[in-house]
Design an enzyme around this catalytic site. Structure first.
Site, PDB file in Angstrom:
ATOM      1  N   LYS A  22      16.867 -22.716 -63.477  1.00 61.41           N
ATOM      2  CA  LYS A  22      15.553 -22.068 -63.635  1.00 61.41           C
ATOM      3  C   LYS A  22      14.841 -21.917 -62.289  1.00 61.41           C
ATOM      4  CE  LYS A  22      10.929 -23.442 -65.130  1.00 61.41           C
ATOM      5  NZ  LYS A  22      10.453 -24.030 -63.876  1.00 61.41           N
ATOM      6  N   ASN A  23      14.705 -23.028 -61.564  1.00 60.76           N
ATOM      7  CA  ASN A  23      13.876 -22.965 -60.359  1.00 60.76           C
ATOM      8  C   ASN A  23      14.513 -22.148 -59.243  1.00 60.76           C
ATOM      9  OD1 ASN A  23      11.881 -24.339 -61.638  1.00 60.76           O
ATOM     10  ND2 ASN A  23      12.277 -26.316 -60.648  1.00 60.76           N
ATOM     11  N   ARG A  93       4.305 -20.495 -62.699  1.00 58.30           N
ATOM     12  CA  ARG A  93       4.101 -21.020 -61.344  1.00 58.30           C
ATOM     13  C   ARG A  93       4.729 -20.098 -60.296  1.00 58.30           C
ATOM     14  NH1 ARG A  93       0.263 -23.774 -59.925  1.00 58.30           N
ATOM     15  NH2 ARG A  93       0.447 -24.304 -57.763  1.00 58.30           N
ATOM     16  N   CYS A 117       3.175 -25.660 -65.492  1.00 60.40           N
ATOM     17  CA  CYS A 117       2.830 -26.920 -66.160  1.00 60.40           C
ATOM     18  C   CYS A 117       1.630 -27.574 -65.490  1.00 60.40           C
ATOM     19  CB  CYS A 117       4.012 -27.894 -66.078  1.00 60.40           C
ATOM     20  SG  CYS A 117       5.412 -27.401 -67.059  1.00 60.40           S
ATOM     21  N   ARG A 122      -2.623 -28.660 -58.280  1.00 57.98           N
ATOM     22  CA  ARG A 122      -1.451 -28.036 -57.645  1.00 57.98           C
ATOM     23  C   ARG A 122      -1.941 -27.090 -56.541  1.00 57.98           C
ATOM     24  NH1 ARG A 122       3.301 -26.858 -62.077  1.00 57.98           N
ATOM     25  NH2 ARG A 122       4.533 -26.817 -60.174  1.00 57.98           N
ATOM     26  N   PRO A 123      -2.425 -27.678 -55.420  1.00 61.94           N
ATOM     27  CA  PRO A 123      -2.981 -26.843 -54.352  1.00 61.94           C
ATOM     28  C   PRO A 123      -1.908 -25.980 -53.677  1.00 61.94           C
ATOM     29  CG  PRO A 123      -2.904 -29.161 -53.682  1.00 61.94           C
ATOM     30  CD  PRO A 123      -2.448 -29.109 -55.090  1.00 61.94           C
ATOM     31  N   ILE A 124      -2.370 -24.943 -52.969  1.00 57.80           N
ATOM     32  CA  ILE A 124      -1.411 -24.065 -52.268  1.00 57.80           C
ATOM     33  C   ILE A 124      -1.760 -23.983 -50.775  1.00 57.80           C
ATOM     34  CG2 ILE A 124      -0.771 -22.669 -54.288  1.00 57.80           C
ATOM     35  CD1 ILE A 124      -2.712 -20.503 -53.156  1.00 57.80           C
ATOM     36  N   ASP A 125      -2.465 -25.008 -50.291  1.00 57.10           N
ATOM     37  CA  ASP A 125      -2.889 -24.976 -48.886  1.00 57.10           C
ATOM     38  C   ASP A 125      -1.713 -24.868 -47.909  1.00 57.10           C
ATOM     39  OD1 ASP A 125      -2.639 -27.675 -50.111  1.00 57.10           O
ATOM     40  OD2 ASP A 125      -2.797 -28.354 -48.044  1.00 57.10           O
ATOM     41  N   GLN A 126      -0.579 -25.482 -48.250  1.00 59.78           N
ATOM     42  CA  GLN A 126       0.562 -25.444 -47.315  1.00 59.78           C
ATOM     43  C   GLN A 126       1.216 -24.061 -47.274  1.00 59.78           C
ATOM     44  OE1 GLN A 126       1.183 -28.232 -45.295  1.00 59.78           O
ATOM     45  NE2 GLN A 126      -0.768 -28.704 -46.307  1.00 59.78           N
ATOM     46  N   ASP A 308      11.055 -33.987 -61.932  1.00 64.17           N
ATOM     47  CA  ASP A 308      11.294 -33.197 -63.153  1.00 64.17           C
ATOM     48  C   ASP A 308      12.234 -33.897 -64.128  1.00 64.17           C
ATOM     49  OD1 ASP A 308       9.595 -31.343 -62.161  1.00 64.17           O
ATOM     50  OD2 ASP A 308      11.080 -29.782 -61.789  1.00 64.17           O
ATOM     51  N   ARG A 400      10.429 -22.382 -71.960  1.00 62.04           N
ATOM     52  CA  ARG A 400      10.241 -21.824 -70.614  1.00 62.04           C
ATOM     53  C   ARG A 400      11.432 -22.173 -69.729  1.00 62.04           C
ATOM     54  NH1 ARG A 400       5.917 -24.470 -67.889  1.00 62.04           N
ATOM     55  NH2 ARG A 400       7.024 -23.437 -66.215  1.00 62.04           N
TER      56      ARG A 400
HETATM   57  C1  UD1 Z   1       8.384 -27.327 -57.717  1.00 57.39           C
HETATM   58  C2  UD1 Z   1       9.024 -27.168 -59.087  1.00 57.39           C
HETATM   59  C3  UD1 Z   1       8.514 -28.275 -60.015  1.00 57.39           C
HETATM   60  C4  UD1 Z   1       8.752 -29.645 -59.400  1.00 57.39           C
HETATM   61  C5  UD1 Z   1       8.201 -29.711 -57.975  1.00 57.39           C
HETATM   62  C6  UD1 Z   1       8.577 -30.998 -57.252  1.00 57.39           C
HETATM   63  C7  UD1 Z   1       9.432 -24.777 -59.235  1.00 57.39           C
HETATM   64  C8  UD1 Z   1       9.043 -23.470 -59.854  1.00 57.39           C
HETATM   65  N1  UD1 Z   1       8.681 -25.858 -59.592  1.00 57.39           N
HETATM   66  O1  UD1 Z   1       6.973 -27.198 -57.919  1.00 57.39           O
HETATM   67  O2  UD1 Z   1       9.207 -28.150 -61.247  1.00 57.39           O
HETATM   68  O3  UD1 Z   1       8.106 -30.634 -60.177  1.00 57.39           O
HETATM   69  O4  UD1 Z   1       8.709 -28.617 -57.191  1.00 57.39           O
HETATM   70  O5  UD1 Z   1       9.962 -31.142 -57.203  1.00 57.39           O
HETATM   71  O6  UD1 Z   1      10.356 -24.851 -58.452  1.00 57.39           O
HETATM   72  N2  UD1 Z   1       1.257 -29.750 -52.505  1.00 57.39           N
HETATM   73  C9  UD1 Z   1       0.080 -29.639 -51.790  1.00 57.39           C
HETATM   74  N3  UD1 Z   1      -0.177 -28.440 -51.183  1.00 57.39           N
HETATM   75  C10 UD1 Z   1       0.637 -27.368 -51.270  1.00 57.39           C
HETATM   76  C11 UD1 Z   1       1.830 -27.492 -52.013  1.00 57.39           C
HETATM   77  C12 UD1 Z   1       2.104 -28.695 -52.625  1.00 57.39           C
HETATM   78  O7  UD1 Z   1      -0.696 -30.592 -51.678  1.00 57.39           O
HETATM   79  O8  UD1 Z   1       0.337 -26.311 -50.697  1.00 57.39           O
HETATM   80  C13 UD1 Z   1       1.582 -31.045 -53.167  1.00 57.39           C
HETATM   81  C14 UD1 Z   1       1.565 -30.951 -54.695  1.00 57.39           C
HETATM   82  O9  UD1 Z   1       0.262 -31.142 -55.221  1.00 57.39           O
HETATM   83  C15 UD1 Z   1       2.540 -32.054 -55.081  1.00 57.39           C
HETATM   84  C16 UD1 Z   1       3.559 -32.044 -53.929  1.00 57.39           C
HETATM   85  O10 UD1 Z   1       2.937 -31.378 -52.845  1.00 57.39           O
HETATM   86  O11 UD1 Z   1       1.871 -33.287 -55.098  1.00 57.39           O
HETATM   87  C17 UD1 Z   1       4.861 -31.349 -54.252  1.00 57.39           C
HETATM   88  O12 UD1 Z   1       4.598 -30.027 -54.736  1.00 57.39           O
HETATM   89  P1  UD1 Z   1       5.666 -28.851 -54.605  1.00 57.39           P
HETATM   90  O13 UD1 Z   1       6.958 -29.396 -54.087  1.00 57.39           O
HETATM   91  O14 UD1 Z   1       5.024 -27.743 -53.847  1.00 57.39           O
HETATM   92  O15 UD1 Z   1       5.857 -28.407 -56.110  1.00 57.39           O
HETATM   93  P2  UD1 Z   1       6.025 -26.934 -56.683  1.00 57.39           P
HETATM   94  O16 UD1 Z   1       6.733 -26.093 -55.695  1.00 57.39           O
HETATM   95  O17 UD1 Z   1       4.721 -26.461 -57.236  1.00 57.39           O
END
Ligand code: UD1
Length: 431
Positions: A22-23, A93, A117, A122-126, A308, A400
């Site tokens: 899936k991912n 997502r 989920c 779930r911030p996107i700052d990075q 996961d 999903r």
């Molecule tokens: C992806 C997977 C999800 C899995 C996760 C961790 C997909 C579609 N989803 O989610 O199933 O649980 O990896 O293996 O592939 N973070 C920040 N800022 C950012 C981005 C992330 O603070 O800009 C934090 C998140 O809050 C979290 C951690 O980093 O605590 C890891 O998140 P991330 O690896 O980005 O998860 P996803 O890509 O959303």
């Protein structure tokens, strides 16, 4: 409305075939948006997240053809609409990968904030930090992410050090960088198998990406990606879920179409619990006949134990001998399923990121509600090992990410079926 009904107690026997990841699929499909020509993608899982992301691509003007059950052709040579539909994008997502893909190809993207989920914030700052390092201006307002290269043209290469290991940010930056002018370096990158799969897909379409699977990824931007064909890797988490199901229910099952190396982190814990796991070339043979032993599990980015798989391993530990400690170190709120497990007689205490599970002899079937994708899968596992009938509602979360879950488990001897419930029987939720 539909539910899963499981009569627990049957051991599992036979073979289960794993679908495409899936991912990986939900990253590769948006990546096809950057390709000038036809991408043939094989081993695509038939799950609702894939249906959704394909629908978004079609709305943008992609020509998507189904070749057979698991193969699609995507042609994005003539994308006409670059505005991603709000209601579709907010359900998933992975829709935010369209920011990297559109920004890389056209220097401009307008994408709704994503869904997925609920696992805490779930911030996107990075992701944004990466796009900015490549010369883009990024703004989040009115529920949308606006990203643009000032003055037009494509992004430049950039140097990005991720503050935390983020799968999504690594993928999004890699997408954008594949067509940037110059070299991008991502440090502290995520190493999950689907990151390597996306890099392999992009490279097979003409990209120049090195180091995927290590914590430093170097991407030399190219001027154009061309069409080709690519097969998605097998789903590590789907395989792990069925391994956990065999551990909980007992029995012996050959889990086929896997990359055993990707399962090492899961295999190691199951073996510690007393489960036999034999690795074959592209399969694992899982057998559990004796009692389960307690273990401690801490979730980590790959190659650590995957977050996961945390709810599914918790379902197994509910009936292990002794007390196990789970530590969730990726997400801030991934224990919402515990309340449902308690309805089945599980003894679990949660304190922040730690859950303490005291094994009981037997879980008992109960009506429960899937609160997210992996929690739903964990309830299926709990239901298989429980005494009596478990009914799981909100199964759309499970669908999903799991292709034909009911058929796969029933084929291995589980007593599981889909139940149609007239809407009038659904009780309103109070509170
Ligand atoms: C992806 C997977 C999800 C899995 C996760 C961790 C997909 C579609 N989803 O989610 O199933 O649980 O990896 O293996 O592939 N973070 C920040 N800022 C950012 C981005 C992330 O603070 O800009 C934090 C998140 O809050 C979290 C951690 O980093 O605590 C890891 O998140 P991330 O690896 O980005 O998860 P996803 O890509 O959303």
């Amino acid at each position: 409305m539909t539910k899963y009904q499981i009569r627990g107690g049957n051991q599992l026997h036979g073979t289960i075939e794993i679908s495409g990841a899936k991912n990986a699929a939900v990253a590769i499909i948006p990546a096809a948006l950057m390709v000038d020509g036809v991408c043939r993608i094989e081993n695509v899982p038939q799950i609702s997240d894939v249906t959704l992301i394909l629908k978004i691509l079609r709305e943008l003007g992609a020509n998507v053809q189904t070749v057979n059950r698991t193969t699609i052709d995507i042609d994005c040579s003539h994308i006409r609409n670059r505005q991603v539909p709000y209601e579709l994008a907010r359900k998933i997502r992975a829709s935010y990968y369209l920011v990297g893909a559109l920004l890389g190809r056209f220097g401009w993207a307008e994408v709704p904030l994503p869904g997925g989920c609920y696992l805490g914030g779930r911030p996107i700052d990075q992701h944004i930090k990466g796009f900015v390092a490549m010369g883009a201006e990024v703004d989040v307002r009115n529920g949308l992410i606006y990203a643009q290269v000032p003055g037009g043209g494509r992004p430049a290469g950039g140097q990005v050090y991720l503050d935390m290991v983020s799968v999504g940010a690594t993928i999004n930056i890699m997408l954008c960088a594949a067509l940037a002018n110059g070299m991008t370096v991502i440090e502290n990158a995520a190493k999950e198998p689907h990151i390597v799969d996306l890099a392999n897909f992009l490279n097979s379409m003409g990209a120049d990406i090195m180091g995927a699977g290590t914590d430093v990824i170097k991407i030399r931007g190219v001027s154009r990606l061309r069409g080709g064909s690519y097969s998605v890797i097998p789903d590590q988490i789907e395989a792990g879920t069925y391994m956990a199901a065999v551990a909980a229910a007992g029995g012996e099952v050959l889990i086929k179409n896997v990359i055993p190396k990707h399962l090492d982190c899961i295999t190691a814990k199951l073996v510690e619990m007393g489960v036999d796991v034999e690795e074959l070339d592209d399969a694992v043979f899982v057998r559990r006949s004796g009692p389960l032993h307690r273990v401690n599990v801490k979730t980590m980015p790959y190659p650590g134990f995957p977050t996961d798989m945390q709810p599914q391993i918790a379902a197994v530990l509910c009936t292990a001998q002794g007390t196990s400690v789970l530590t969730e170190s990726v997400w801030e709120n991934r224990y919402r399923y515990v309340e449902e497990f308690r309805r089945m007689g599980a003894r679990i205490q949660v304190d922040g990121k730690v859950a303490v599970i005291e094994g009981v002899d037997r879980l008992t079937g109960a009506p429960v509600q899937a609160c997210d994708l992996r929690a739903g899968a964990a309830m299926v596992i709990a239901g298989l090992s429980a005494q009596g009938v478990t009914e799981i509602s909100s199964i759309e979360h499970i669908e999903r990410g799991y292709e034909t879950l009911v058929e796969k488990l029933a084929g291995a001897g589980a007593d599981i079926r889909v139940l149609s419930v007239p809407d009038k029987e659904v009780q309103p939720q109070v509170g």
